[in-house]
Design an enzyme around this catalytic site. Structure first.
Site, short mmCIF file in Angstrom:
data_model
loop_
_atom_site.label_atom_id
_atom_site.label_comp_id
_atom_site.label_asym_id
_atom_site.label_seq_id
_atom_site.Cartn_x
_atom_site.Cartn_y
_atom_site.Cartn_z
N TRP A 29 3.34 4.31 -3.92
CA TRP A 29 4.78 4.10 -4.08
C TRP A 29 5.35 5.08 -5.11
O TRP A 29 6.43 5.62 -4.92
CB TRP A 29 5.06 2.66 -4.45
N ARG A 49 -3.12 8.78 -13.88
CA ARG A 49 -4.37 8.81 -14.64
C ARG A 49 -5.43 9.68 -13.96
O ARG A 49 -6.28 10.27 -14.63
CB ARG A 49 -4.91 7.39 -14.81
N THR A 153 10.39 -1.80 1.39
CA THR A 153 9.93 -0.42 1.48
C THR A 153 8.41 -0.34 1.56
O THR A 153 7.71 -0.83 0.69
CB THR A 153 10.39 0.37 0.24
N ALA A 155 5.56 2.49 1.31
CA ALA A 155 5.54 3.82 0.71
C ALA A 155 5.40 4.93 1.75
O ALA A 155 6.12 5.94 1.69
CB ALA A 155 4.41 3.90 -0.31
N LYS A 215 8.23 -12.96 -2.84
CA LYS A 215 7.97 -12.59 -1.45
C LYS A 215 6.50 -12.28 -1.21
O LYS A 215 5.98 -12.50 -0.11
CB LYS A 215 8.86 -11.42 -1.03
N ASP A 268 13.14 -7.66 1.70
CA ASP A 268 11.76 -7.44 1.30
C ASP A 268 10.85 -8.55 1.81
O ASP A 268 9.71 -8.31 2.21
CB ASP A 268 11.69 -7.37 -0.24
#
Length: 380
Positions: A29, A49, A153, A155, A215, A268
């Site tokens: 994302w 990272r 959404t 990704a 959700k 969502d």
């Protein structure tokens, strides 16, 4: 409280995008949002990272680990040092798992310019405190405005340029209401908007964040029942009654019902409960099929936000005396050792209630213990 625009003082219809934005977190994302900003013409630096991921972004404009077969914009720059990502940035997105928000926000506070807006792009409730993700970040970021980006959404679809919409939420100060085109929410929404990505603006942080946290838990419930062999009727019931639970918790915390029926709420919720692209739905399906938790996802240590949120959401609801039976059922199965069959059979046999909560009615369900046991066996 609703705020009317000032009469007789026309407001500018155009807002200026941020010139430079830092994206903290190079997972799927975070990379998709960074790609969206870069395609919108924003100078975008992404930090993660895993140095090999950052090197691949710079050398090949790809991230096969997180977004396979997606070509990233040439002007998206990977940065190895957090200080380098934040130096000179006008705004930042923190896009890491919810359990890492506090520690990452603390690191961001060391390098972020004073007053720089920071949007949190993780969904959940902190287990120890019951805080929403923006509240966690606010404790660590000090005098920097904190908001969030949330919505229906996936990704990969956003990164591929599929038509996508999301909500950017920040609290609006009086100055923001007088000059909304200069507010962090509006400027970040403009920064993210492309021909395929459409951003909306909200001042209801609570409503937007509760939608994102709850959700995930409802999606696990939908997955469990789908995995157990049930179909559209069952999922529609869980989504609809799950939305009621979402509304109740949001309102108890001061959120608005209108927000819950928008992109970050029902949007969502519908997306996450309808596709195994969602790790929450996928986990539920595997559990519903009888796969032990340790064997789900082929035994890989996959982070499933709703698994943690099932406990933190219900802990918060209990403190606020908000009834959330679907979330409680998921918690009992994931954390208290209850079987999927027993959990959902008992959920369906709860007292009969009125759908508008204001009617405040409750009558014993006529199903016998034998009927409930039969349903539990059928689910299992």
């Amino acid at each position: 409280m609703m705020h009317e625009p000032i009469k007789g003082n026309p407001l500018p219809s155009r807002a200026q995008a941020y010139k430079t934005v830092a994206v903290i977190g190079a997972g799927s994302w975070g990379t998709a949002l960074a790609a969206t900003l870069a395609r919108a013409g924003v100078s975008t630096r992404i930090w993660g990272r895993d140095e090999s991921v950052i090197e691949e972004i710079n050398a090949h404009h790809t991230s096969e680990k997180f977004l396979p077969d997606v070509t990233l914009p040439d002007n998206l720059m990977g940065v190895r040092e957090l200080s380098g990502a934040l130096a000179g940035a006008e705004a930042a997105l923190i896009v890491v798992p919810s359990r890492s928000i506090r520690s990452v926000a603390r690191q961001v506070a060391e390098y972020a310019p004073d007053g720089m807006p920071v949007a949190i792009c993780a969904k959940g409730i902190e287990a120890e405190t019951g805080y929403l993700m923006t509240q966690v970040a606010e404790e660590e970021l000090g005098n920097r405005p904190v908001g969030c980006v949330s919505g229906p959404t996936f990704a990969r679809e956003a990164a591929l340029g599929h038509l996508t919409a999301a909500t950017v939420a920040f609290t609006f100060s009086q100055a923001d209401r007088l000059k909304p085109h200069e507010s962090p929410a509006v400027r970040l929404a403009v920064s993210l908007s492309t021909e395929s990505f459409r951003a909306y603006v909200s001042d209801d942080l609570v409503g937007v964040e509760i939608g994102g946290a709850v959700k995930n838990v409802i999606a696990i419930a939908c997955g469990m029942m789908t995995g157990a062999g049930f179909a559209e009727n069952t999922r529609a019931a869980l989504i609809t009654r799950g939305l009621d639970e979402l509304k109740a918790l949001a309102e108890a915390l001061g959120g608005r019902r209108e927000t819950v029926t928008g992109l970050s709420g029902v949007g969502d919720l519908t997306l996450t409960c309808s596709s195994t692209t969602s790790r929450n739905m996928a986990l539920g399906m595997q559990l519903g099929q009888g796969i032990p938790r340790d064997n789900c996802f082929d035994g890989k240590p996959v982070v499933v936000e709703g698994e943690v949120n099932a406990k933190s959401v219900t802990d918060l609801a209990r403190r606020l005396n908000v009834d959330m039976p679907i979330c409680e059922t998921v918690r009992a199965i994931l954390h208290d050792g209850k079987g999927v069959g027993d959990g959902f059979a008992q959920l369906w046999a709860r007292p009969i209630e009125a759908e508008p909560r204001a009617m405040d009615l409750s009558f014993d369900h006529p199903a016998s213990d034998k009927d409930i046991a039969t349903l539990a066996e059928r689910i299992s």
